[in-house]
Write a protein that holds these residues in place. Structure first.
Motif, PDB file in Angstrom:
ATOM      1  N   GLU A  29     -23.366  13.252   5.428  1.00  0.00           N
ATOM      2  CA  GLU A  29     -22.666  13.740   4.243  1.00  0.00           C
ATOM      3  C   GLU A  29     -23.225  13.066   2.993  1.00  0.00           C
ATOM      4  O   GLU A  29     -23.761  11.965   3.058  1.00  0.00           O
ATOM      5  N   TYR A  68     -19.787  16.010   0.743  1.00  0.00           N
ATOM      6  CA  TYR A  68     -20.484  17.284   0.933  1.00  0.00           C
ATOM      7  C   TYR A  68     -21.296  17.202   2.226  1.00  0.00           C
ATOM      8  O   TYR A  68     -22.065  16.261   2.423  1.00  0.00           O
ATOM      9  N   PRO A  69     -21.144  18.177   3.115  1.00  0.00           N
ATOM     10  CA  PRO A  69     -21.836  18.112   4.407  1.00  0.00           C
ATOM     11  C   PRO A  69     -23.338  18.376   4.273  1.00  0.00           C
ATOM     12  O   PRO A  69     -23.793  19.039   3.336  1.00  0.00           O
ATOM     13  N   ARG A  82     -26.071  20.080   6.660  1.00  0.00           N
ATOM     14  CA  ARG A  82     -26.204  20.884   7.882  1.00  0.00           C
ATOM     15  C   ARG A  82     -27.664  21.273   8.069  1.00  0.00           C
ATOM     16  O   ARG A  82     -28.264  21.868   7.174  1.00  0.00           O
ATOM     17  N   VAL A 107     -25.075  20.963   1.638  1.00  0.00           N
ATOM     18  CA  VAL A 107     -24.235  22.098   1.249  1.00  0.00           C
ATOM     19  C   VAL A 107     -23.440  21.649   0.022  1.00  0.00           C
ATOM     20  O   VAL A 107     -22.435  20.964   0.132  1.00  0.00           O
ATOM     21  N   ILE A 117     -21.474  23.067  -2.151  1.00  0.00           N
ATOM     22  CA  ILE A 117     -20.435  24.007  -2.555  1.00  0.00           C
ATOM     23  C   ILE A 117     -19.106  23.249  -2.544  1.00  0.00           C
ATOM     24  O   ILE A 117     -18.741  22.647  -1.533  1.00  0.00           O
ATOM     25  N   ASP A 159     -16.065  24.127  -2.403  1.00  0.00           N
ATOM     26  CA  ASP A 159     -15.108  24.568  -1.379  1.00  0.00           C
ATOM     27  C   ASP A 159     -15.471  24.078   0.024  1.00  0.00           C
ATOM     28  O   ASP A 159     -14.621  24.060   0.913  1.00  0.00           O
ATOM     29  N   GLU A 160     -16.726  23.714   0.236  1.00  0.00           N
ATOM     30  CA  GLU A 160     -17.168  23.207   1.536  1.00  0.00           C
ATOM     31  C   GLU A 160     -16.980  21.696   1.658  1.00  0.00           C
ATOM     32  O   GLU A 160     -17.065  21.146   2.752  1.00  0.00           O
ATOM     33  N   ALA A 161     -16.748  21.013   0.560  1.00  0.00           N
ATOM     34  CA  ALA A 161     -16.579  19.555   0.569  1.00  0.00           C
ATOM     35  C   ALA A 161     -15.221  19.200   1.148  1.00  0.00           C
ATOM     36  O   ALA A 161     -14.264  19.962   1.042  1.00  0.00           O
ATOM     37  N   ARG A 162     -15.168  18.023   1.748  1.00  0.00           N
ATOM     38  CA  ARG A 162     -13.888  17.545   2.256  1.00  0.00           C
ATOM     39  C   ARG A 162     -13.440  16.361   1.414  1.00  0.00           C
ATOM     40  O   ARG A 162     -14.264  15.599   0.892  1.00  0.00           O
TER      41      ARG A 162
END
Length: 59
Positions: free
Chosen positions: A26, A36-37, A39, A44, A46, A48-51
């Motif tokens: 990450e 942010y991942p 992959r 990635v 984005i 909305d894709e982050a945790r």
């Protein structure tokens, strides 16, 4: 991850520098407390894709 790429990537939300977490694959934004991942060796970036990071995960 290529160090040159890491030097130019910034958080898409706040434009802060990112830190690489190699164990979890990450990119970490300390300012926004987001991860942010990465992959297949591709970050990635984005929102909305982050945790959201847990309080004990801040490096």
């Amino acid at each position: 991850m290529d160090k040159r790429l890491l030097e130019i990537l910034v958080c898409p939300l706040c434009k802060s520098a990112l830190t690489l977490n190699t164990q979890k694959h990450e990119l970490i934004c300390k300012a926004d407390r987001l991860a942010y991942p990465i992959r297949e060796d591709i970050p990635v970036m984005i929102i909305d894709e982050a945790r959201a990071l847990a309080p004990d995960e801040v490096i």
